[in-house]
Design a protein around this motif. Structure first.
Motif, PDB file in Angstrom:
ATOM      1  N   THR A 143     -33.881  31.929  11.328  1.00 35.50           N
ATOM      2  CA  THR A 143     -33.723  31.078  10.070  1.00 35.50           C
ATOM      3  C   THR A 143     -34.372  29.772  10.376  1.00 35.50           C
ATOM      4  O   THR A 143     -34.778  29.296   9.466  1.00 35.50           O
ATOM      5  CB  THR A 143     -31.930  31.084   9.869  1.00 35.50           C
ATOM      6  OG1 THR A 143     -31.462  32.221   9.626  1.00 35.50           O
ATOM      7  CG2 THR A 143     -31.775  30.009   8.940  1.00 35.50           C
ATOM      8  N   ALA A 144     -34.174  29.056  11.320  1.00 29.03           N
ATOM      9  CA  ALA A 144     -34.766  27.770  11.702  1.00 29.03           C
ATOM     10  C   ALA A 144     -36.063  27.763  11.563  1.00 29.03           C
ATOM     11  O   ALA A 144     -36.731  26.905  11.086  1.00 29.03           O
ATOM     12  CB  ALA A 144     -34.361  27.345  13.365  1.00 29.03           C
ATOM     13  N   ILE A 145     -36.850  28.669  12.157  1.00 25.98           N
ATOM     14  CA  ILE A 145     -38.425  28.756  12.015  1.00 25.98           C
ATOM     15  C   ILE A 145     -38.858  28.991  10.678  1.00 25.98           C
ATOM     16  O   ILE A 145     -39.663  28.335  10.153  1.00 25.98           O
ATOM     17  CB  ILE A 145     -38.776  29.816  13.016  1.00 25.98           C
ATOM     18  CG1 ILE A 145     -38.668  29.643  14.544  1.00 25.98           C
ATOM     19  CG2 ILE A 145     -40.132  30.181  12.548  1.00 25.98           C
ATOM     20  CD1 ILE A 145     -38.920  30.546  15.569  1.00 25.98           C
ATOM     21  N   THR A 146     -38.189  30.192   9.807  1.00 30.45           N
ATOM     22  CA  THR A 146     -38.410  30.151   8.507  1.00 30.45           C
ATOM     23  C   THR A 146     -38.225  29.182   7.638  1.00 30.45           C
ATOM     24  O   THR A 146     -38.959  28.597   6.720  1.00 30.45           O
ATOM     25  CB  THR A 146     -37.849  31.520   7.821  1.00 30.45           C
ATOM     26  OG1 THR A 146     -38.230  32.540   9.025  1.00 30.45           O
ATOM     27  CG2 THR A 146     -38.246  31.948   6.528  1.00 30.45           C
ATOM     28  N   ALA A 147     -37.148  28.322   8.012  1.00 25.92           N
ATOM     29  CA  ALA A 147     -36.611  27.232   6.960  1.00 25.92           C
ATOM     30  C   ALA A 147     -37.449  26.082   7.100  1.00 25.92           C
ATOM     31  O   ALA A 147     -38.144  25.608   6.086  1.00 25.92           O
ATOM     32  CB  ALA A 147     -35.180  26.719   7.361  1.00 25.92           C
ATOM     33  N   ASP A 148     -38.080  25.812   8.365  1.00 26.80           N
ATOM     34  CA  ASP A 148     -39.283  24.906   8.370  1.00 26.80           C
ATOM     35  C   ASP A 148     -40.462  25.237   7.788  1.00 26.80           C
ATOM     36  O   ASP A 148     -40.766  24.277   7.307  1.00 26.80           O
ATOM     37  CB  ASP A 148     -39.443  24.718  10.076  1.00 26.80           C
ATOM     38  CG  ASP A 148     -38.425  23.932  10.948  1.00 26.80           C
ATOM     39  OD1 ASP A 148     -37.573  23.305  10.224  1.00 26.80           O
ATOM     40  OD2 ASP A 148     -38.443  24.025  12.170  1.00 26.80           O
ATOM     41  N   GLY A 175     -18.228  18.945   3.377  1.00 27.62           N
ATOM     42  CA  GLY A 175     -19.304  17.982   2.686  1.00 27.62           C
ATOM     43  C   GLY A 175     -19.779  17.289   3.662  1.00 27.62           C
ATOM     44  O   GLY A 175     -20.457  16.307   3.559  1.00 27.62           O
ATOM     45  N   ARG A 176     -20.215  17.828   4.859  1.00 26.61           N
ATOM     46  CA  ARG A 176     -21.045  17.049   5.931  1.00 26.61           C
ATOM     47  C   ARG A 176     -22.502  17.478   6.006  1.00 26.61           C
ATOM     48  O   ARG A 176     -23.319  16.862   6.437  1.00 26.61           O
ATOM     49  CB  ARG A 176     -20.256  17.657   7.311  1.00 26.61           C
ATOM     50  CG  ARG A 176     -19.046  17.079   7.732  1.00 26.61           C
ATOM     51  CD  ARG A 176     -18.614  17.375   9.135  1.00 26.61           C
ATOM     52  NE  ARG A 176     -17.850  18.843   9.086  1.00 26.61           N
ATOM     53  CZ  ARG A 176     -18.369  19.644   9.724  1.00 26.61           C
ATOM     54  NH1 ARG A 176     -19.660  19.264  10.562  1.00 26.61           N
ATOM     55  NH2 ARG A 176     -18.022  20.943   9.769  1.00 26.61           N
ATOM     56  N   VAL A 177     -22.677  18.519   5.079  1.00 25.29           N
ATOM     57  CA  VAL A 177     -24.087  19.000   4.625  1.00 25.29           C
ATOM     58  C   VAL A 177     -24.351  19.324   3.157  1.00 25.29           C
ATOM     59  O   VAL A 177     -23.025  19.626   2.558  1.00 25.29           O
ATOM     60  CB  VAL A 177     -24.732  20.091   5.363  1.00 25.29           C
ATOM     61  CG1 VAL A 177     -24.949  19.777   6.870  1.00 25.29           C
ATOM     62  CG2 VAL A 177     -24.096  21.519   5.152  1.00 25.29           C
ATOM     63  N   ASP A 178     -25.232  19.095   2.706  1.00 23.58           N
ATOM     64  CA  ASP A 178     -25.371  19.316   1.314  1.00 23.58           C
ATOM     65  C   ASP A 178     -25.816  20.655   0.820  1.00 23.58           C
ATOM     66  O   ASP A 178     -25.788  21.137  -0.223  1.00 23.58           O
ATOM     67  CB  ASP A 178     -26.369  18.365   0.466  1.00 23.58           C
ATOM     68  CG  ASP A 178     -26.002  16.792   0.776  1.00 23.58           C
ATOM     69  OD1 ASP A 178     -24.825  16.535   0.171  1.00 23.58           O
ATOM     70  OD2 ASP A 178     -26.740  16.011   1.426  1.00 23.58           O
ATOM     71  N   ALA A 179     -26.730  21.474   1.860  1.00 27.32           N
ATOM     72  CA  ALA A 179     -26.970  22.812   1.647  1.00 27.32           C
ATOM     73  C   ALA A 179     -27.200  23.378   3.070  1.00 27.32           C
ATOM     74  O   ALA A 179     -27.394  22.673   4.131  1.00 27.32           O
ATOM     75  CB  ALA A 179     -28.590  22.600   1.102  1.00 27.32           C
ATOM     76  N   PHE A 180     -27.348  24.431   3.226  1.00 27.35           N
ATOM     77  CA  PHE A 180     -27.698  25.411   4.468  1.00 27.35           C
ATOM     78  C   PHE A 180     -28.686  26.552   4.150  1.00 27.35           C
ATOM     79  O   PHE A 180     -28.679  27.269   3.028  1.00 27.35           O
ATOM     80  CB  PHE A 180     -26.632  25.587   5.142  1.00 27.35           C
ATOM     81  CG  PHE A 180     -25.592  26.782   4.765  1.00 27.35           C
ATOM     82  CD1 PHE A 180     -26.136  28.291   4.879  1.00 27.35           C
ATOM     83  CD2 PHE A 180     -24.397  26.668   4.012  1.00 27.35           C
ATOM     84  CE1 PHE A 180     -25.164  29.150   4.607  1.00 27.35           C
ATOM     85  CE2 PHE A 180     -23.713  27.538   3.604  1.00 27.35           C
ATOM     86  CZ  PHE A 180     -23.906  28.799   4.087  1.00 27.35           C
ATOM     87  N   PHE A 181     -29.728  26.793   4.986  1.00 31.69           N
ATOM     88  CA  PHE A 181     -30.145  27.935   5.116  1.00 31.69           C
ATOM     89  C   PHE A 181     -29.724  29.001   5.866  1.00 31.69           C
ATOM     90  O   PHE A 181     -29.246  28.833   6.770  1.00 31.69           O
ATOM     91  CB  PHE A 181     -31.729  27.645   5.754  1.00 31.69           C
ATOM     92  CG  PHE A 181     -32.697  26.929   4.830  1.00 31.69           C
ATOM     93  CD1 PHE A 181     -33.857  27.655   4.287  1.00 31.69           C
ATOM     94  CD2 PHE A 181     -32.776  25.560   4.727  1.00 31.69           C
ATOM     95  CE1 PHE A 181     -34.863  26.842   3.608  1.00 31.69           C
ATOM     96  CE2 PHE A 181     -33.524  24.890   3.964  1.00 31.69           C
ATOM     97  CZ  PHE A 181     -34.581  25.634   3.457  1.00 31.69           C
ATOM     98  N   PHE A 182     -29.811  30.403   5.475  1.00 32.24           N
ATOM     99  CA  PHE A 182     -29.629  31.525   6.461  1.00 32.24           C
ATOM    100  C   PHE A 182     -30.453  32.631   6.003  1.00 32.24           C
ATOM    101  O   PHE A 182     -30.552  32.839   4.586  1.00 32.24           O
ATOM    102  CB  PHE A 182     -28.180  31.826   6.448  1.00 32.24           C
ATOM    103  CG  PHE A 182     -27.598  32.757   7.391  1.00 32.24           C
ATOM    104  CD1 PHE A 182     -27.646  32.526   8.849  1.00 32.24           C
ATOM    105  CD2 PHE A 182     -27.397  34.158   7.016  1.00 32.24           C
ATOM    106  CE1 PHE A 182     -27.614  33.368   9.769  1.00 32.24           C
ATOM    107  CE2 PHE A 182     -27.427  35.128   7.930  1.00 32.24           C
ATOM    108  CZ  PHE A 182     -27.277  34.728   9.301  1.00 32.24           C
ATOM    109  N   SER A 183     -31.032  33.420   7.070  1.00 35.62           N
ATOM    110  CA  SER A 183     -31.528  34.803   6.919  1.00 35.62           C
ATOM    111  C   SER A 183     -30.676  35.489   7.294  1.00 35.62           C
ATOM    112  O   SER A 183     -30.509  35.882   8.244  1.00 35.62           O
ATOM    113  CB  SER A 183     -32.795  34.601   7.518  1.00 35.62           C
ATOM    114  OG  SER A 183     -33.610  35.850   7.401  1.00 35.62           O
TER     115      SER A 183
END
Length: 306
Positions: A143-148, A175-183
């Motif tokens: 996820t981290a690599i693709t999000a980048d 409310g500590r993040v506005d969005a998140f990525f996940f694969s």
């Protein structure tokens, strides 16, 4: 009855080759590198482990919960794991050595890149992420690599947090993040549970697919998350990435054969744990570029005339 007979046959060794020797029985260890407990890799891998314990009696099987794709490949190369789930783009690796050391047993199913936001918030499009606090996935995850890569090709800068799936879900809700990525494969159980308690929206990623393909290769495809997948969402374009089950080329042929056979002949049982397992298809399973198929997997597919 036919399915039970096929599974029972696994306990006594392969039936599909014309000639087997006593030394051709699957033995050794099967340490399965998966992902976080709230995601598909872990559930799928745990189900494979349960079948292996029943039908590969001379194989010592265990499950490793990890940050997923990238660390799973690292674990294979470092001999910490024997088999691993990973995305096709991660399997390709950043080093030319990866294809020479690794092989695939099967293409399993497609991951979908989710970008999840609160339905009641101000973020309605991917461009609205600029300057926002966004979890891009745990360090060592696919996820981290693709999000980048997505952020790079879309020329969007965010305030980054590197959180795993469970932590990302809690951070969005609090409310500590506005969005998140996940694969992950559909549906991702942790996101499904979140949607029941906290209204969510998925961001449309259609504009990122072709730039990703031009920059990083043809591992990416446009896919649609159906509206029925998560409570309250509309059908949304996501990024699809194939998932492979990967081993070292040095794995013994009988063990690779046995695990490959387990995937197909135990598919109905595996699908009870997660429906992604039901998407395994013998025609598409043999397509694992840039990795070769392991000789043990090839032996299984040839027996099935795939």
């Amino acid at each position: 009855m036919r399915r039970r007979a096929l599974l029972a046959a696994l306990a006594t060794g392969p039936l599909l080759t014309a000639c087997e020797s006593e030394g051709d029985e699957a033995t050794g260890t099967l340490r399965i590198a998966t992902g976080s407990p709230g995601a598909v890799y872990y559930r799928y891998g745990t189900a494979i482990a349960e079948l292996a314990r029943r039908f590969l009696p001379n194989v010592h099987t265990s499950v490793l919960s990890t940050a997923a794709s990238q660390i799973n490949v690292d674990y294979l190369l470092e001999d910490i794991a024997d088999v691993a789930f990973t995305q096709a783009d991660i399997a390709a690796g950043n080093e030319a050595s990866h294809p020479r050391h690794l092989a695939a047993l099967a293409r399993l199913y497609d991951d979908y890149i989710h970008v999840v936001v609160g339905a009641g918030g101000p973020i309605a499009s991917f461009d609205d992420l600029r300057g926002r606090r966004v979890s891009v996935g745990a360090q060592g995850s696919g996820t981290a690599i693709t999000a980048d890569r997505v952020l790079q090709v879309m020329d969007i800068t965010v305030e980054r947090a590197q959180l795993g799936l469970d932590e990302s879900v809690k951070a969005l809700r609090d409310g500590r993040v506005d969005a998140f990525f996940f694969s992950g494969g559909l549906p991702v159980s942790a996101i499904a549970e979140l949607a029941k308690q906290f209204p969510i929206r998925l961001l449309n990623l259609a504009d990122s697919v072709q730039p990703l393909r031009r920059t990083y290769g043809n591992y990416y495809a446009e896919r649609v998350v159906p509206s029925s997948t998560y409570a309250g969402i509309t059908a949304t374009v996501a990024i699809g990435i194939a998932n492979y089950l990967v081993v070292r080329l040095s794995m013994s042929e009988p063990l690779a054969y046995g695990v490959t056979r387990l995937l197909f002949e135990g598919r109905d049982d595996l699908a009870k744990t997660h429906q992604a397992a039901a998407r395994l298809n013998i025609r598409s399973a043999i397509s694992t570029p840039p990795l070769p198929l392991h000789p043990g997997a090839i032996r299984y597919y040839r027996a099935q005339k795939a």
